[in-house]
Design a protein around this motif. Structure first.
Motif, short mmCIF file in Angstrom:
data_model
loop_
_atom_site.label_atom_id
_atom_site.label_comp_id
_atom_site.label_asym_id
_atom_site.label_seq_id
_atom_site.Cartn_x
_atom_site.Cartn_y
_atom_site.Cartn_z
N LEU A 5 12.38 4.98 2.36
CA LEU A 5 11.78 5.03 0.73
C LEU A 5 10.64 4.54 0.15
N ALA A 6 10.17 3.09 0.56
CA ALA A 6 9.11 3.05 -0.34
C ALA A 6 8.43 3.58 0.22
N TYR A 7 8.08 4.16 0.94
CA TYR A 7 6.77 5.28 1.73
C TYR A 7 6.77 6.46 0.77
N LEU A 8 8.21 7.21 0.23
CA LEU A 8 8.45 7.91 -0.78
C LEU A 8 8.44 8.38 -1.97
N LEU A 9 8.75 6.93 -2.62
CA LEU A 9 8.49 6.70 -3.58
C LEU A 9 7.15 6.94 -4.14
N SER A 10 6.23 6.00 -3.26
CA SER A 10 5.03 5.54 -3.86
C SER A 10 4.30 7.11 -3.31
N ARG A 11 4.97 7.89 -2.36
CA ARG A 11 4.64 9.37 -2.12
C ARG A 11 4.24 10.15 -3.11
N THR A 74 0.88 16.67 4.47
CA THR A 74 1.03 15.10 3.65
C THR A 74 -0.18 14.66 4.40
N ARG A 75 -0.54 14.70 5.12
CA ARG A 75 -2.02 14.19 5.80
C ARG A 75 -2.90 14.95 5.11
N LEU A 111 -3.52 6.41 -1.62
CA LEU A 111 -3.57 7.90 -0.28
C LEU A 111 -4.10 6.87 0.58
N SER A 112 -4.72 5.72 0.41
CA SER A 112 -5.20 4.96 1.81
C SER A 112 -4.40 4.69 2.80
N ILE A 113 -3.69 3.83 2.26
CA ILE A 113 -2.26 2.86 2.14
C ILE A 113 -1.51 4.19 3.15
N LEU A 114 -0.98 5.20 2.36
CA LEU A 114 -0.20 6.28 2.27
C LEU A 114 -0.53 6.96 4.52
N LEU A 115 -1.42 6.93 3.22
CA LEU A 115 -2.32 7.81 5.31
C LEU A 115 -2.49 6.76 6.34
N ALA A 116 -2.06 5.48 5.69
CA ALA A 116 -2.02 4.32 7.38
C ALA A 116 -1.27 4.75 7.41
N TYR A 117 0.46 4.47 6.76
CA TYR A 117 1.26 4.67 6.89
C TYR A 117 2.43 5.90 7.23
N LEU A 118 1.52 7.02 7.43
CA LEU A 118 1.91 7.88 6.92
C LEU A 118 3.65 8.14 8.12
#
Length: 138
Positions: A5-11, A74-75, A111-118
Motif C-alpha cells: 500500500l505504501a508503494y501504491l501511494l508513493s507511485r 512501471t519500470r 523515482l529511485s526508491i520506487l525503482l529499487a522497490y519495484l
C-alpha cells in the motif's frame, strides 16, 4: 500488505505529479514553449535544443505520469520520469534556478526508491498482466 500500500501511494503521488505537469501544459503548449524560451534566453544552450525540449517535455511528463499511475510498464515509466527529471535538473542549473532543485531532487528520490522497490508493485496493471501471462502458460 502495508508495504504494498505504501508503494501504491508513493507511485500514485509521483505519477500524479508528472501527469499533472504534462496535462496542464498540453493545452497551452505554445505559451509554455515561449515561456521556456524566455527562461533560457541568456543560457548557453542552443535555442533549437530548448525549443525542441519545450515541446517534448509536456508529452513526456504526461506519458510518464499515465504509466506510473496505472502501473503499466512501471519500470519504463519510472526510468522515463528519471530521465525527464535529470534533464530538468540540468536545465535548472544552466539558468541558475536553484529554487527548482529541491522539488526536482525530491522527484528523483521518489523515482529511485520506487525503482529499487519495484517488487512491491502489486496494485498495478503490470501485476495483472503478469498473472494473466503466467496463467496462460500453465
Amino acid at each position: 500488505m502495508d508495504t504494498k500500500l505504501a508503494y501504491l501511494l508513493s507511485r500514485l503521488a509521483i505519477g500524479l505529479s508528472f501527469f499533472g505537469h504534462g496535462l496542464i501544459r498540453l493545452p497551452k503548449l505554445t505559451g509554455f514553449s515561449n515561456w521556456m524560451m524566455g527562461q533560457f534566453s541568456k543560457s548557453f544552450l542552443p535555442d533549437i535544443l530548448v525549443l525542441s525540449f519545450s515541446y517534448v517535455l509536456p508529452f513526456a511528463e504526461f506519458i510518464a505520469g499515465i504509466l506510473i499511475i496505472f502501473g503499466l510498464f512501471t519500470r519504463t515509466g519510472l526510468v522515463l520520469g528519471g530521465v525527464i527529471t535529470l534533464a530538468l535538473i540540468f536545465g535548472s542549473t544552466m539558468i541558475e534556478n536553484w529554487d527548482a532543485l529541491p522539488s526536482q531532487l525530491i522527484h528523483i528520490a521518489f523515482l529511485s526508491i520506487l525503482l529499487a522497490y519495484l517488487p512491491h508493485n502489486n496494485f498495478a496493471v503490470d501485476k495483472i498482466l503478469k498473472n494473466k501471462q503466467w496463467n496462460t502458460e500453465k
